[in-house]
Each structure stands twice: as structure tokens, then as C-alpha cells.
Write a protein that holds these residues in place. Structure first.
Motif, PDB file in Angstrom:
ATOM      1  N   ARG A 198      -8.300 -16.704 -32.660  1.00 44.21           N
ATOM      2  CA  ARG A 198      -8.130 -15.573 -31.735  1.00 44.21           C
ATOM      3  C   ARG A 198      -9.514 -15.059 -31.313  1.00 44.21           C
ATOM      4  N   PRO A 199      -9.761 -14.943 -29.985  1.00 46.84           N
ATOM      5  CA  PRO A 199     -11.072 -14.447 -29.545  1.00 46.84           C
ATOM      6  C   PRO A 199     -11.163 -12.933 -29.679  1.00 46.84           C
ATOM      7  N   GLU A 200     -12.393 -12.444 -29.610  1.00 49.14           N
ATOM      8  CA  GLU A 200     -12.579 -10.998 -29.507  1.00 49.14           C
ATOM      9  C   GLU A 200     -12.387 -10.611 -28.042  1.00 49.14           C
ATOM     10  N   LEU A 201     -11.452  -9.719 -27.770  1.00 50.85           N
ATOM     11  CA  LEU A 201     -11.255  -9.181 -26.416  1.00 50.85           C
ATOM     12  C   LEU A 201     -11.288  -7.672 -26.534  1.00 50.85           C
ATOM     13  N   PHE A 202     -12.032  -7.021 -25.664  1.00 50.95           N
ATOM     14  CA  PHE A 202     -12.062  -5.556 -25.727  1.00 50.95           C
ATOM     15  C   PHE A 202     -12.001  -4.967 -24.324  1.00 50.95           C
ATOM     16  N   PHE A 203     -11.535  -3.712 -24.274  1.00 52.28           N
ATOM     17  CA  PHE A 203     -11.437  -3.025 -22.989  1.00 52.28           C
ATOM     18  C   PHE A 203     -12.839  -2.574 -22.590  1.00 52.28           C
ATOM     19  N   LYS A 204     -13.292  -2.962 -21.430  1.00 51.91           N
ATOM     20  CA  LYS A 204     -14.677  -2.656 -21.029  1.00 51.91           C
ATOM     21  C   LYS A 204     -14.773  -1.473 -20.070  1.00 51.91           C
ATOM     22  N   SER A 205     -13.931  -1.459 -19.037  1.00 52.46           N
ATOM     23  CA  SER A 205     -14.195  -0.428 -18.033  1.00 52.46           C
ATOM     24  C   SER A 205     -13.006  -0.126 -17.145  1.00 52.46           C
ATOM     25  N   THR A 206     -12.951   1.123 -16.742  1.00 55.00           N
ATOM     26  CA  THR A 206     -12.078   1.539 -15.646  1.00 55.00           C
ATOM     27  C   THR A 206     -12.915   1.402 -14.364  1.00 55.00           C
ATOM     28  N   PRO A 207     -12.257   1.293 -13.203  1.00 58.81           N
ATOM     29  CA  PRO A 207     -13.039   1.066 -11.968  1.00 58.81           C
ATOM     30  C   PRO A 207     -14.092   2.143 -11.702  1.00 58.81           C
ATOM     31  N   HIS A 208     -13.829   3.397 -12.077  1.00 59.36           N
ATOM     32  CA  HIS A 208     -14.801   4.441 -11.707  1.00 59.36           C
ATOM     33  C   HIS A 208     -16.097   4.348 -12.512  1.00 59.36           C
ATOM     34  N   ARG A 209     -16.123   3.563 -13.571  1.00 57.65           N
ATOM     35  CA  ARG A 209     -17.359   3.394 -14.351  1.00 57.65           C
ATOM     36  C   ARG A 209     -18.145   2.150 -13.919  1.00 57.65           C
ATOM     37  N   VAL A 210     -17.566   1.416 -12.940  1.00 57.97           N
ATOM     38  CA  VAL A 210     -18.198   0.163 -12.488  1.00 57.97           C
ATOM     39  C   VAL A 210     -19.118   0.455 -11.307  1.00 57.97           C
ATOM     40  N   VAL A 211     -20.307  -0.142 -11.320  1.00 53.08           N
ATOM     41  CA  VAL A 211     -21.186  -0.030 -10.156  1.00 53.08           C
ATOM     42  C   VAL A 211     -21.334  -1.405  -9.498  1.00 53.08           C
ATOM     43  N   GLY A 212     -21.734  -1.387  -8.243  1.00 52.28           N
ATOM     44  CA  GLY A 212     -21.877  -2.626  -7.472  1.00 52.28           C
ATOM     45  C   GLY A 212     -23.343  -3.010  -7.314  1.00 52.28           C
ATOM     46  N   PRO A 213     -23.597  -3.979  -6.421  1.00 53.64           N
ATOM     47  CA  PRO A 213     -24.960  -4.470  -6.206  1.00 53.64           C
ATOM     48  C   PRO A 213     -25.896  -3.349  -5.772  1.00 53.64           C
ATOM     49  N   GLU A 214     -27.098  -3.375  -6.282  1.00 57.77           N
ATOM     50  CA  GLU A 214     -28.185  -2.437  -5.937  1.00 57.77           C
ATOM     51  C   GLU A 214     -27.938  -1.021  -6.455  1.00 57.77           C
ATOM     52  N   ALA A 215     -26.821  -0.771  -7.097  1.00 51.38           N
ATOM     53  CA  ALA A 215     -26.556   0.575  -7.622  1.00 51.38           C
ATOM     54  C   ALA A 215     -27.183   0.704  -9.006  1.00 51.38           C
ATOM     55  N   LYS A 216     -27.222   1.944  -9.501  1.00 45.38           N
ATOM     56  CA  LYS A 216     -27.872   2.163 -10.806  1.00 45.38           C
ATOM     57  C   LYS A 216     -26.901   1.976 -11.957  1.00 45.38           C
ATOM     58  N   VAL A 217     -27.324   1.210 -12.945  1.00 46.32           N
ATOM     59  CA  VAL A 217     -26.584   1.155 -14.211  1.00 46.32           C
ATOM     60  C   VAL A 217     -27.235   2.197 -15.134  1.00 46.32           C
ATOM     61  N   ALA A 218     -26.543   2.503 -16.255  1.00 43.49           N
ATOM     62  CA  ALA A 218     -27.064   3.581 -17.103  1.00 43.49           C
ATOM     63  C   ALA A 218     -27.236   3.145 -18.553  1.00 43.49           C
ATOM     64  N   ILE A 219     -28.137   3.888 -19.206  1.00 42.19           N
ATOM     65  CA  ILE A 219     -28.313   3.811 -20.664  1.00 42.19           C
ATOM     66  C   ILE A 219     -27.632   5.068 -21.206  1.00 42.19           C
ATOM     67  N   ARG A 220     -26.921   4.954 -22.304  1.00 47.14           N
ATOM     68  CA  ARG A 220     -26.322   6.158 -22.922  1.00 47.14           C
ATOM     69  C   ARG A 220     -27.422   7.136 -23.328  1.00 47.14           C
ATOM     70  N   GLN A 221     -27.116   8.418 -23.181  1.00 43.61           N
ATOM     71  CA  GLN A 221     -28.107   9.450 -23.565  1.00 43.61           C
ATOM     72  C   GLN A 221     -28.437   9.393 -25.050  1.00 43.61           C
ATOM     73  N   ASP A 222     -27.435   9.005 -25.880  1.00 42.75           N
ATOM     74  CA  ASP A 222     -27.635   9.053 -27.330  1.00 42.75           C
ATOM     75  C   ASP A 222     -27.948   7.666 -27.916  1.00 42.75           C
ATOM     76  N   ALA A 223     -28.362   6.729 -27.052  1.00 45.17           N
ATOM     77  CA  ALA A 223     -28.712   5.385 -27.554  1.00 45.17           C
ATOM     78  C   ALA A 223     -30.223   5.207 -27.559  1.00 45.17           C
ATOM     79  N   ARG A 224     -30.718   4.437 -28.533  1.00 44.48           N
ATOM     80  CA  ARG A 224     -32.159   4.172 -28.620  1.00 44.48           C
ATOM     81  C   ARG A 224     -32.490   2.723 -28.278  1.00 44.48           C
ATOM     82  N   TRP A 225     -31.429   1.850 -28.280  1.00 51.83           N
ATOM     83  CA  TRP A 225     -31.679   0.424 -28.142  1.00 51.83           C
ATOM     84  C   TRP A 225     -30.592  -0.142 -27.206  1.00 51.83           C
ATOM     85  N   SER A 226     -30.996  -0.408 -25.972  1.00 49.51           N
ATOM     86  CA  SER A 226     -30.012  -0.818 -24.958  1.00 49.51           C
ATOM     87  C   SER A 226     -30.426  -2.112 -24.280  1.00 49.51           C
ATOM     88  N   VAL A 227     -29.441  -2.934 -23.984  1.00 50.08           N
ATOM     89  CA  VAL A 227     -29.716  -4.217 -23.312  1.00 50.08           C
ATOM     90  C   VAL A 227     -28.649  -4.488 -22.250  1.00 50.08           C
TER      91      VAL A 227
END
Ligand code: DO4
Ligand code: MG
Length: 275
Positions: free
Chosen positions: A101-130
Motif C-alpha cells: 500500500r502506498p503512502e497517499l495524503f491529502f495535499k490541497s484544496t484549490p484555494h491553497r494552490v498557486v499557478g505559474p509565476e505566483a508566490k509559494v509560501a514558507i510556513r511562519q513557524d517552520a525553520r527548514w523548508s524545501v
């Protein structure tokens, strides 16, 4: 055949020519089980437009859910085992890499998705993001893979590494998912030699680059779809990120202003800046 969602409307690119596509909405178009055939007919019936690659691109999503697979590449298994070893979570990743069985997880609702050239975000409370550069499947309500796009599964590695039960917080937050630039509509699988490449630029200079190929993926796209559609329906179809095979070294974390470029050549390049 490439399908673009743009501010003025839907465009298809076929043999280097762009055509407008008549559909009341993105959802009503992309749910079609015969999407490729339908688009071919539309392109044949319509005059080509004299435009090059459209600007004003929107993410190629309507009201679909976005799901993701994890630990489908050995590099991801390795990186996760390392980041979570202090929390006793390392073994989970090895087990899921080898499990049926693979790992499958819920990633996003459409309103959290950005398109080309738009800004992605780092969580405010994260120190290590990729960023996680991933091939994304578009799956019809009937469970058929009708399209492909490029995805960035932005991840907070410190939060995920602290405890595997924090995965939804490490993965799901505003602007944590980018999709685009288009949907490649095809009834054929992508060749195993297809490369996924990631480039991160900081102040215009290369900060990280990596490449993998679909042949490195442990699971078949169809296998992931089969599990996702078990006991679940997707009336508008669904997006499925297929996992990352590129993880920057542990010393690397994203900064505001970094430019993330992900290329899968039959689809294009998805470019986003960290906001
Ligand atoms: O298990 C955690 C997430 C894995 C993931 O997102 C990936 O392998 O791409
Ligand atoms: Mg991922």
C-alpha cells in the motif's frame, strides 16, 4: 495537446498553434473521459489564434481536490529516515517504501494552490523548508489518467521530522502547492526516461539543482490511482502528485525571494518565487 487556463479563457495548444476552447467552465471540460478526442475536434473546427505561449496563466485547477503520494523514490525514503530518526519515525518511511500500500495524503484544496509565476509560501513557524518537484497526474472521475502537469509539494521538513503525525501541518497551508503551467492531455504514459529537474536561484545565482527521471519512481502511476480511487469518488476528477525524487542536502532551506524552476520537458517549466 496542452491545455491552459488563462484569465480570458481556456486555450489549447496543438501542433504549435493555439485555439480557444468553448466550455462553460474548466471543471465541465476536464471531467470528460474523452478529453483528448474532444479537444482534437475543437481544434480542428476552430481557427488557430496568432498568439505565442499565453500570459496571465492561472493554475490548471477548478474545484478538484489535490492528493499526493509519498516515499515513491529512494531519495525521499532516505531523506525522511534521516530527518525523523531523532523522533523514532525512521522506520515508517522504510516500511512504506517497501509496502504494497502506498503512502497517499491529502495535499490541497484549490484555494491553497498557486499557478505559474505566483508566490509559494514558507510556513511562519517552520525553520527548514524545501520545494518538492513532482509529476502530477490529472485523473478523470472514472479513474483514467487523462493529463499531466508539474507540481511543487512545498514541505516544512523540521515539522514533518519532529513527528510523522505532524505531516498535514508540514504539507497543507496557504500557498503550499503550485501547479502548472498547463495540463498535457495525453492517453499515453510518459516515457520512463522523462526527466524532472529542479533549479533554485537565490539573487539570480544557482543555489541548488537536481535531476531525476520517472524510471526512478518505485510505483506505477496506475497503481497510485487504483489505491486513491478505492472507496473514494472524485466527481470533478482529481490531481495526484506522485512524490519527489529530488531532495536538497540537509543544510539547505528556502529563503524568501528564491526562484524555484521545475521542468518536465513534455509539459514545460513551472516557475514560482518564495513569498
Ligand atoms: O512521507 C512524507 C511525505 C513524502 C513526500 O511528500 C514525497 O515523498 O514526495
Ligand atoms: Mg512530496
Amino acid at each position: 495537446m496542452k491545455l491552459y487556463r488563462t484569465r480570458p479563457g481556456i486555450l489549447a495548444e496543438h501542433n504549435g498553434q493555439f485555439h480557444t476552447i468553448d466550455s462553460p467552465s474548466w471543471d465541465e471540460l476536464v471531467v470528460r473521459e474523452d478529453l483528448l478526442r474532444f479537444l482534437m475536434q475543437q481544434c480542428e473546427q476552430r481557427q488557430a489564434l496568432g498568439v505565442s505561449v499565453p500570459d496571465n496563466l492561472l493554475p490548471p485547477i477548478g474545484s478538484q481536490e489535490v492528493w499526493a503520494a509519498g516515499v515513491t523514490y529512494f531519495r525521499s525514503r532516505d531523506a525522511r529516515m534521516e530527518e525523523s530518526k531523532g523522533a523514532g519515525g525512521g522506520d515508517f518511511y522504510d516500511r512504506v517504501y517497501h509496502a504494497e500500500r502506498p503512502e497517499l495524503f491529502f495535499k490541497s484544496t484549490p484555494h491553497r494552490v498557486v499557478g505559474p509565476e505566483a508566490k509559494v509560501a514558507i510556513r511562519q513557524d517552520a525553520r527548514w523548508s524545501v520545494p518538492e518537484p513532482e509529476l502530477v497526474l490529472f485523473i478523470s472521475p472514472g479513474g483514467k489518467i487523462t493529463g499531466y502537469t508539474i507540481g511543487n509539494d512545498m514541505s516544512s521538513r523540521d515539522i514533518e521530522g519532529e513527528n510523522p503525525l505532524y505531516l498535514p501541518q508540514a504539507k497543507v497551508y496557504d500557498r503550499s502547492c503550485a501547479l502548472g503551467p498547463c495540463l498535457l492531455i495525453s492517453n499515453e504514459s510518459l516515457p520512463a526516461a522523462t526527466e524532472i529537474s529542479l533549479q533554485i536561484l537565490r539573487a539570480g545565482e544557482p543555489a541548488f539543482a537536481g535531476t531525476t527521471a520517472l524510471r526512478e519512481m518505485k510505483r506505477k502511476p496506475e497503481e497510485l490511482v487504483e489505491y486513491l480511487y478505492r472507496s473514494s469518488t472524485f466527481p470533478q476528477g482529481c490531481f495526484l502528485l506522485t512524490g519527489t525524487g529530488i531532495v536538497p542536502p540537509d543544510s539547505f532551506t528556502l529563503h524568501a525571494g528564491d526562484e524555484i524552476r521545475i521542468t518536465i520537458s513534455p509539459i514545460g517549466t513551472l516557475v514560482n518565487v518564495v513569498g
